[in-house]
Structure formats: C-alpha cells, structure tokens
Design a protein around this motif. Structure first.
Motif, PDB file in Angstrom:
ATOM      1  N   VAL A   1       0.868  -1.183   0.071  1.00  0.00           N
ATOM      2  CA  VAL A   1       0.019   0.078   0.041  1.00  0.00           C
ATOM      3  C   VAL A   1       0.985   1.313  -0.175  1.00  0.00           C
ATOM      4  N   CYS A   2       0.790   1.996  -0.948  1.00  0.00           N
ATOM      5  CA  CYS A   2       1.442   3.290  -1.081  1.00  0.00           C
ATOM      6  C   CYS A   2       0.664   4.489  -1.506  1.00  0.00           C
ATOM      7  N   ALA A   3       0.470   5.112  -0.185  1.00  0.00           N
ATOM      8  CA  ALA A   3      -0.442   6.181  -0.126  1.00  0.00           C
ATOM      9  C   ALA A   3       0.261   7.512  -0.545  1.00  0.00           C
ATOM     10  N   VAL A   4      -0.504   8.296  -1.142  1.00  0.00           N
ATOM     11  CA  VAL A   4       0.189   9.662  -1.859  1.00  0.00           C
ATOM     12  C   VAL A   4      -0.311  10.813  -0.535  1.00  0.00           C
ATOM     13  N   GLN A   5       0.865  11.558  -0.189  1.00  0.00           N
ATOM     14  CA  GLN A   5       0.743  12.501   0.888  1.00  0.00           C
ATOM     15  C   GLN A   5       0.777  13.910   0.160  1.00  0.00           C
ATOM     16  N   LEU A   6      -0.235  14.513  -0.200  1.00  0.00           N
ATOM     17  CA  LEU A   6      -0.395  15.657  -1.039  1.00  0.00           C
ATOM     18  C   LEU A   6       0.179  16.799  -0.236  1.00  0.00           C
ATOM     19  N   PRO A   7       0.880  17.914  -0.856  1.00  0.00           N
ATOM     20  CA  PRO A   7       1.242  19.003   0.071  1.00  0.00           C
ATOM     21  C   PRO A   7      -0.041  19.609   0.902  1.00  0.00           C
ATOM     22  N   GLY A   8       0.569  20.092   2.035  1.00  0.00           N
ATOM     23  CA  GLY A   8      -0.517  20.964   3.062  1.00  0.00           C
ATOM     24  C   GLY A   8      -0.936  20.193   4.007  1.00  0.00           C
ATOM     25  N   ARG A   9      -0.700  18.871   4.185  1.00  0.00           N
ATOM     26  CA  ARG A   9      -1.091  17.911   5.200  1.00  0.00           C
ATOM     27  C   ARG A   9       0.068  17.051   5.731  1.00  0.00           C
ATOM     28  N   GLY A  10      -0.051  16.511   6.836  1.00  0.00           N
ATOM     29  CA  GLY A  10       0.809  15.828   7.577  1.00  0.00           C
ATOM     30  C   GLY A  10       2.277  16.619   7.578  1.00  0.00           C
ATOM     31  N   ALA A  11       3.351  15.720   7.421  1.00  0.00           N
ATOM     32  CA  ALA A  11       4.631  16.311   7.414  1.00  0.00           C
ATOM     33  C   ALA A  11       4.862  17.218   6.342  1.00  0.00           C
TER      34      ALA A  11
ATOM     35  N   VAL B   1     -20.017  22.595   6.499  1.00  0.00           N
ATOM     36  CA  VAL B   1     -20.153  21.740   5.355  1.00  0.00           C
ATOM     37  C   VAL B   1     -19.210  20.469   5.689  1.00  0.00           C
ATOM     38  N   MET B   2     -18.172  20.666   6.514  1.00  0.00           N
ATOM     39  CA  MET B   2     -17.410  19.287   6.649  1.00  0.00           C
ATOM     40  C   MET B   2     -18.361  18.482   7.887  1.00  0.00           C
ATOM     41  N   THR B   3     -18.896  19.171   8.636  1.00  0.00           N
ATOM     42  CA  THR B   3     -19.692  18.546   9.674  1.00  0.00           C
ATOM     43  C   THR B   3     -21.030  17.648   8.768  1.00  0.00           C
ATOM     44  N   ALA B   4     -21.652  18.075   7.929  1.00  0.00           N
ATOM     45  CA  ALA B   4     -22.779  17.886   7.272  1.00  0.00           C
ATOM     46  C   ALA B   4     -22.128  16.637   6.377  1.00  0.00           C
ATOM     47  N   LEU B   5     -20.977  16.760   5.679  1.00  0.00           N
ATOM     48  CA  LEU B   5     -20.521  15.721   4.786  1.00  0.00           C
ATOM     49  C   LEU B   5     -20.108  14.672   5.537  1.00  0.00           C
ATOM     50  N   GLY B   6     -19.765  14.757   6.740  1.00  0.00           N
ATOM     51  CA  GLY B   6     -19.242  13.630   7.624  1.00  0.00           C
ATOM     52  C   GLY B   6     -17.930  13.217   7.239  1.00  0.00           C
ATOM     53  N   GLY B   7     -17.075  12.242   7.835  1.00  0.00           N
ATOM     54  CA  GLY B   7     -15.716  12.007   7.418  1.00  0.00           C
ATOM     55  C   GLY B   7     -14.725  12.566   8.231  1.00  0.00           C
ATOM     56  N   THR B   8     -15.022  13.740   8.657  1.00  0.00           N
ATOM     57  CA  THR B   8     -14.009  14.597   9.391  1.00  0.00           C
ATOM     58  C   THR B   8     -14.020  14.102  10.963  1.00  0.00           C
ATOM     59  N   PRO B   9     -12.793  13.696  11.302  1.00  0.00           N
ATOM     60  CA  PRO B   9     -12.913  13.161  12.564  1.00  0.00           C
ATOM     61  C   PRO B   9     -13.564  14.255  13.963  1.00  0.00           C
ATOM     62  N   ALA B  10     -14.198  13.581  14.880  1.00  0.00           N
ATOM     63  CA  ALA B  10     -14.874  14.544  15.652  1.00  0.00           C
ATOM     64  C   ALA B  10     -14.163  15.252  16.359  1.00  0.00           C
ATOM     65  N   GLU B  11     -12.919  14.791  16.761  1.00  0.00           N
ATOM     66  CA  GLU B  11     -11.791  15.552  17.475  1.00  0.00           C
ATOM     67  C   GLU B  11     -11.348  16.871  16.849  1.00  0.00           C
TER      68      GLU B  11
ATOM     69  N   LEU C   1      -7.468  22.558  15.912  1.00  0.00           N
ATOM     70  CA  LEU C   1      -7.034  21.444  14.924  1.00  0.00           C
ATOM     71  C   LEU C   1      -8.029  21.808  13.568  1.00  0.00           C
ATOM     72  N   LEU C   2      -9.057  22.353  13.671  1.00  0.00           N
ATOM     73  CA  LEU C   2      -9.930  22.749  12.699  1.00  0.00           C
ATOM     74  C   LEU C   2      -9.354  23.612  11.640  1.00  0.00           C
ATOM     75  N   ARG C   3      -8.556  24.803  12.509  1.00  0.00           N
ATOM     76  CA  ARG C   3      -7.999  25.838  11.744  1.00  0.00           C
ATOM     77  C   ARG C   3      -6.686  25.395  10.750  1.00  0.00           C
ATOM     78  N   LEU C   4      -5.975  24.396  11.240  1.00  0.00           N
ATOM     79  CA  LEU C   4      -4.952  23.693  10.491  1.00  0.00           C
ATOM     80  C   LEU C   4      -5.547  22.777   9.265  1.00  0.00           C
ATOM     81  N   ALA C   5      -6.793  22.135   9.342  1.00  0.00           N
ATOM     82  CA  ALA C   5      -7.347  21.428   8.333  1.00  0.00           C
ATOM     83  C   ALA C   5      -7.978  22.120   7.410  1.00  0.00           C
ATOM     84  N   LEU C   6      -8.568  23.443   7.836  1.00  0.00           N
ATOM     85  CA  LEU C   6      -9.397  24.045   6.841  1.00  0.00           C
ATOM     86  C   LEU C   6      -8.664  24.463   5.371  1.00  0.00           C
ATOM     87  N   PRO C   7      -7.057  24.784   5.599  1.00  0.00           N
ATOM     88  CA  PRO C   7      -6.724  25.263   4.154  1.00  0.00           C
ATOM     89  C   PRO C   7      -6.710  24.260   3.448  1.00  0.00           C
TER      90      PRO C   7
END
Length: 248
Positions: free
Chosen positions: A45-55, A142-152, A159-165
């Motif tokens: 399993v080779c997962a793509v890490q796009l710019p702007g997330r994780g490391a 929108v993210m709350t309505a779509l689901g999939g974003t961790p509740a924490e 954390l949300l401010r880091l994820a939103l961009p």
C-alpha cells in the motif's frame, strides 16, 4: 522529495503489486494506514501525501489539477517499476484518472487498472460546489454535514484551523477541474459508490465506463460518501483483494 509524496503502509520490498492510494478532499495519506495490515503481503500500500497535510503541512497547496497531476506523475515515474493499480476516493478518483493518463505510455509505470470511489465521472466535469469560497464557519458546517472529518478535529478550533486550508484548496481543485477530451484508457476501471451517498448518483458513477475501452464494473456498497472507512470497509477491501490478486 519522493518520500514526502509516497508513504508505504508498510514498506514491502518483496511485494508483487503496488496499490497507489489517493485520498479525498481534505484527507491525508493516513486514511489508508490500516489497509497495509489488512491486505495480503503480496500488496504494498503506497499512499500519496499531497502538499499541505501531515509532514507537508507548510508546503504550498495545489488548487489546479494539471500542475498537481504533472508533479505526481514525475514522482511515480522515478519509482522502481512495479505492477500498479491506482485507487482514489472522491477527489482522489479525479487525481488518479489524470495520473493514469500521464502514465499510460510508460513501459514500466503504466497502471494495470484504475479504481474510483465516490466521485462522478471526469467527463461530467466539476460538481460545481464552490465551498472553497466559504468562510471558516461555513466550511466547518459543510464538513460536519458531509461527515468523514474526525469528531476531535471538528471539536477543537485549533485543529480545525490547521485542517481548513487543505480542505478549501481541495474543494477549489475539484471546482476548477475541466475534463480534457482524449482517447479512452485501455485498462480496466472499477467504480464503487455508497448507497447512501447524496453527493453522487449511480448514473454519475456509471458514466465512468466511457473512460475505458477495457473492462468496467460498478459496485454499490452500503454507506455514505465515506463508505471506504465505514462498515463497508471490509467488503471493499475483500473485493479489492480479489481484483489485485488477479494481476499477481
């Protein structure tokens, strides 16, 4: 640079086939971390890490498809040749489709198959949802309505401010996507959809069949837009495993 783009879960030097996984809007490579433990040892399993997330959090985000797909193709072409199947969820399906076209003429890196989940066919164009223009508060709803974003993440403003961009950039990437007419792929395309996914209809998923002259299949599984990480996850992985092992 290659190691920042491609994360192995885990590295398997003796693997006989690579599953190249692309996350959906706002998601990171980590969504596929458990797949390496659940898929057979023949599969890396080779997962793509796009710019702007994780490391890569501080790297510039992509908001246009062509520069992103070109950069990713360059990374993949630098990898050792290994039979590869591309899997994409949601926006990742579009990126995977564009990547497959860029790799199709490579002797060592042309993909064996493309698997798309939870996104309308590329020829139908953008879903025309301008969420990238929303305020932070609107985008969080929108993210709350779509689901999939961790509740924490949703519960913690820092954390949300880091994820939103990255979420905003990915919505813009999808919104600005324009399909370019070209010969259909010749590889098999498998498409998966969630029976409870209100963001894409079965007809929009079935339209993927026009993008290949090879085999095509459409399977609908229980769940919403995020069915790959929900209760249907094991069924999806079982179907993927059967398909992957056909190529080994």
């Amino acid at each position: 640079m290659r190691n920042r783009w491609l994360l192995r879960f885990p590295p398997r030097p003796e693997a006989r086939i690579r599953l190249l996984c692309l996350p959906g809007a706002g998601a990171a490579a980590a969504m596929y971390r458990s797949w390496g433990e659940l898929l057979p040892s023949e599969v890396e399993v080779c997962a793509v890490q796009l710019p702007g997330r994780g490391a890569r959090l501080r790297e510039p985000l992509h908001t246009l498809m062509d520069p992103l797909a070109d950069a990713l193709a360059e990374v993949v072409l630098a990898e050792p040749g290994l039979p590869t199947v591309i899997f994409g969820h949601s926006l990742g399906s579009l990126i995977g489709f564009e990547l497959a076209h860029r790799l199709r003429d490579s002797a060592d890196h042309a993909p064996l198959a493309l698997v798309a989940a939870a996104h309308r066919a590329p020829r139908l164009g953008s879903a025309a949802l301008p969420y990238h223009r929303s305020t932070e508060e609107e985008l969080a709803k929108v993210m709350t309505a779509l689901g999939g974003t961790p509740a924490e993440v949703l519960a913690r403003p820092e954390l949300l401010r880091l994820a939103l961009p990255s979420i905003r950039a990915d919505f813009e990437l999808d919104y600005t996507y324009r399909y370019q007419e070209r010969p259909a792929l010749s590889i098999p395309i498998s498409v998966y959809g969630g029976l409870g996914d209100n963001s894409v209809g079965q007809g929009e998923l079935d339209a993927w069949r026009s993008h290949t002259t090879g085999a095509f299949s459409l399977r609908m599984l229980p769940g919403n837009h995020f069915f790959p990480t929900g209760p249907s996850g094991p069924e999806l992985l079982a179907l993927l495993t059967a398909d992957l092992l056909q190529h080994v």
